[in-house]
Scaffold this active site. Structure first.
Site, short mmCIF file in Angstrom:
data_model
loop_
_atom_site.label_atom_id
_atom_site.label_comp_id
_atom_site.label_asym_id
_atom_site.label_seq_id
_atom_site.Cartn_x
_atom_site.Cartn_y
_atom_site.Cartn_z
N ASP A 104 -11.43 4.13 6.41
CA ASP A 104 -10.40 4.29 5.37
C ASP A 104 -10.95 5.29 4.36
OD1 ASP A 104 -8.10 4.02 3.93
OD2 ASP A 104 -8.20 1.84 3.71
N ASP A 139 -4.10 8.73 0.92
CA ASP A 139 -2.70 8.55 0.55
C ASP A 139 -2.62 8.00 -0.86
OD1 ASP A 139 -4.05 6.40 1.91
OD2 ASP A 139 -2.20 5.25 1.88
N GLY A 212 0.28 -0.01 1.21
CA GLY A 212 0.83 -0.61 -0.02
C GLY A 212 1.35 -2.03 0.16
N1 GUN Z 1 -5.80 -0.52 2.67
C1 GUN Z 1 -4.86 -1.42 2.33
N2 GUN Z 1 -3.72 -0.80 1.93
C2 GUN Z 1 -3.95 0.52 2.03
C3 GUN Z 1 -3.13 1.68 1.78
O1 GUN Z 1 -1.99 1.60 1.36
N3 GUN Z 1 -3.73 2.88 2.03
C4 GUN Z 1 -5.01 2.99 2.50
N4 GUN Z 1 -5.50 4.19 2.76
N5 GUN Z 1 -5.77 1.91 2.73
C5 GUN Z 1 -5.25 0.70 2.51
#
Ligand code: GUN
Length: 709
Positions: A104, A139, A212
């Site tokens: 992430d 994002d 989100g």
């Molecule tokens: N981890 C939990 N929700 C999100 C999100 O909306 N975007 C990203 N990049 N990681 C997340």
């Protein structure tokens, strides 16, 4: 235990391709091809905090069969020592994990802490340089409590960053393209369209996480959660896996999977363990409250909750995390198995009773299925019904919610739109019916329980439409051995007559039969020999073939009548039709397991000749009709020698498919001139066929060239 081998890398040309190997409506078992091996979905990416490795990644690979995990590139980027090691040795070595590594980007940290110190392109480049398999762009997290304008801003800004992020990711790293938009269905749709179509140098996103949603899950706002999912799915390319960002509670898996989620990620297994809580598929249990384990696991086998309570904190966290991971994996295995045997919806139905919040969401979903709205959510719901094989083998448990199951809704819709009153009668007369005979109070198989009165009444009045009353509505006698009606299971009482006069008239009205004189009977006696029996039964067999060809193959009943004119059949020792011949040649066999039909190559060729609509081509529109003819898949010339000899139709070799193609029901394969190449069973829908580039599209029963050899 035998140590698990290192993964076999997927072929370079397949990196990022997703194939569907099994499906049950929107739920699918898939395979995502990565540099570090294939990832079988639906699956959970366990979150690894590189600073606190509650369970070692190597152990996850070797002991728990984890094919891919997720870690946070921003956390690594922030820690000098981790950053240096990751860049010099690579992420797989840093984590000591041989499978696929997903990262992430720091978006979640910006949601929790307000901001991050890294730029969108910098963090993608960092992920690429560590050798990540699937990275995530930075994002903009759209919180559900933001204003619509703020959420619009998050959607647009995320979309603006998409192309530069794809460009930086290059050709080696796959990229997640998250969908934002808060709880607004239209913004989720817009985000899906923008992100789904973003490209750089011909490369798009490999996976679309729904972002989100963590605050919604924390507040148990599951109805909105699933509404968002359906809105997003309506506009996402169907060849890309969908990831539910931050979702890892097993309670949510069956419903999310039934609606088309392929990947989950979560640190719940470790976070809950640190808090002395156990995950179960029906909720969460506190260690402090229990004397015995609610679910068994290898980790806790042979020890009691009391022993675990007495452990040191760190040891306790590890053992509970292992238990939680096992329970999570077991529930995912259960979901995959439910997809394989066509029961994912029933599993979601069962699990929905575990939480009032989930129940609210499920009831809302049932309302949508019953009466889809006009927007993107309704589109997705209709897609779920249309992509669900209407026929099943084996028992169909009768319960209050049966009418909302997608396969039941599908077969009911086919019955309502494609069944017609017979055009001619067993005595060779034609004209409108004079009578409706309604069989009530009799269990299946009705060909045994009701045959006597059916023959008697038809002998007396040949222009009789015979209908059967089942707990889920009326059906024509011609479909008496069709799943699900003949497979309904429950106590004997479910077959007692249940409909009053008004209900019967209303139901008959759906078939255009409410004005025809009605006779209602409860069969009592065994069938007696009747002089007209043979002629009547032949006609009943023919009606059955015509009606099944209409319902399941979209063949106009008038064409069905032509095919079955002078039909002959062979019966089994148990007196069921096993082969149907037309003009002396075998055209189809009724399937004894679900009442469906299996075409022969000759039957496929006859059905093809009857289909006069233009050869399907992706991108061109079709005319709407109740009977568009046997569904066709048109393949490109290169594939003809293979498919014609019985090989399966692979994605990437298809130039068009009819939109009424139903996974699990017969289809034919043709060339660009419409000549028959093969026939078989589609795995994917026509929309998926137009996007997917990998895997089997049609399981071929027989190639048309084979016969000539
Ligand atoms: N981890 C939990 N929700 C999100 C999100 O909306 N975007 C990203 N990049 N990681 C997340």
């Amino acid at each position: 235990m035998v140590a698990r081998n290192e993964p076999e890398p997927c072929r370079e040309q397949d990196w990022g391709l997703f194939e569907i190997t099994k499906r049950d409506g929107a739920a699918r078992i898939g395979r995502l091809h990565s540099k570090h091996g294939p990832i079988t979905t639906p699956m959970l990416l366990p979150v690894i905090n590189p600073n606190i490795r509650t369970i070692e990644p190597r152990e996850m690979w070797e002991k728990y069969g984890i094919e891919a995990l997720i870690t946070n590139s921003y956390v690594i980027w922030k820690h000098e020592d981790l950053r240096t090691q990751a860049l010099s040795e690579g992420i797989h070595s840093l984590l000591d994990f041989p499978g696929a590594v997903v990262t992430d980007s720091g978006t979640f940290q910006s949601y929790v802490y307000g901001d991050v110190e890294v730029g969108p392109e910098e963090i993608v480049a960092f992920q690429r340089d560590m050798g990540v398999d699937i990275g995530t762009m930075l994002d903009v997290f759209g919180r559900p409590d933001m204003t619509r304008e703020e959420l619009e801003g998050a959607v647009e800004e995320t979309a603006n960053r998409a192309k530069p992020s794809l460009s930086v990711a290059g050709s080696e790293m796959l990229l997640n393209g998250p969908i934002q938009g808060g709880t607004h269905a239209d913004l989720r749709t817009r985000s899906s369209l923008l992100m789904g179509s973003s490209e750089s140098e011909g490369r798009g996103f490999a996976v679309h996480p729904i972002g989100g949603i963590v605050p919604l899950m924390e507040q148990q706002r599951y109805r909105e959660l699933f509404e968002i999912l359906l809105a997003s799915k309506s506009s996402l390319p169907p060849d890309r896996p969908v990831h539910f960002f931050g979702c890892g509670h097993p309670l949510l898996f069956p419903m999310a999977i039934a609606l088309g989620v392929d990947m989950f990620d979560s640190a719940a297994y470790a976070i809950f363990a640190r808090d002395d809580r156990l995950l179960t598929p029906e909720g969460t249990v506190k260690l402090g409250d229990i004397q015995e384990w609610p679910f068994h696991s290898h980790a806790l086998f042979g020890i009691t909750p009391q022993i675990v309570r007495e452990m040191e904190k760190d040891e306790r966290s590890i053992i509970l995390a292992k238990h939680n991971l096992e329970v999570t994996q077991a529930e995912l295995a259960r979901c995959r198995e439910a997809i394989r045997n066509g029961t994912i919806w029933e599993l979601a139905e069962k699990r929905s009773h575990a939480s009032p919040y989930l129940r609210e969401a499920f009831v809302w979903l049932q309302e949508q299925l019953d009466d889809p709205d006009d927007g993107p959510v309704g589109d997705s719901v209709l897609q779920i019904i249309a992509s669900t094989n209407p026929l099943r083998r084996g028992g169909e448990g009768l319960g209050e919610e049966i009418d909302f199951r997608p396969h039941i809704l599908h077969i009911q819709a086919l019955l309502a739109t494609r069944w017609r009153v017979p055009g001619s009668w067993w005595d060779s007369t034609s004209g409108p019916p004079e009578r409706v005979l309604l069989i009530e109070g009799a269990p299946p198989p009705w060909r045994i329980s009701a045959l006597g009165p059916v023959i008697e009444q038809l002998a007396e009045e040949p222009r009789t439409v015979v209908m059967i009353s089942t707990p889920i509505g009326l059906i024509p006698f011609s479909l008496e051995d069709l799943s699900p009606w003949c497979h309904l299971t429950g106590p004997d009482g479910i077959w007692d007559p249940i409909f009053d006069d008004l209900e019967v008239i209303e139901a008959l009205d759906e078939f255009g039969l409410s004005k025809t004189p009605l006779v209602r009977i409860i069969p009592r006696e065994e069938a007696e020999e009747h002089p007209e029996a043979a002629g009547v039964r032949e006609w009943l067999d023919r009606c059955s073939v015509v009606d099944k060809l209409a319902l399941l193959c979209a063949i106009n009943p008038s064409d069905g009548c032509k095919i079955t004119d002078e039909m002959t059949s062979r019966r089994s020792r148990t007196d069921r039709v096993v082969n149907v011949n037309s003009g002396g040649k075998h055209i189809l066999s009724p399937r004894l397991t679900d009442g469906g039909i299996s075409l022969t190559t000759h039957g496929a060729s006859v059905a093809n000749e009857l289909n006069s609509s233009p050869i399907p081509e992706f991108g061109s529109s079709e005319e709407g009709s109740d009977f568009p003819g046997i569904p066709r898949v048109c393949i490109i010339d290169d594939a003809i020698p293979f498919v014609g000899n019985g090989r399966n139709v692979m994605h990437g070799y298809i130039s068009g498919a009819d939109s009424h193609l139903t996974p699990g029901q017969p289809c034919i394969v043709v060339d660009s001139n419409g000549a028959l190449v093969a026939h078989g069973t589609p795995i994917t829908t026509h929309l998926e066929m137009s996007f997917l580039r990998k895997g089997v599209a049609v399981k071929v029963r027989e190639g048309a060239m084979k016969q000539d050899q």
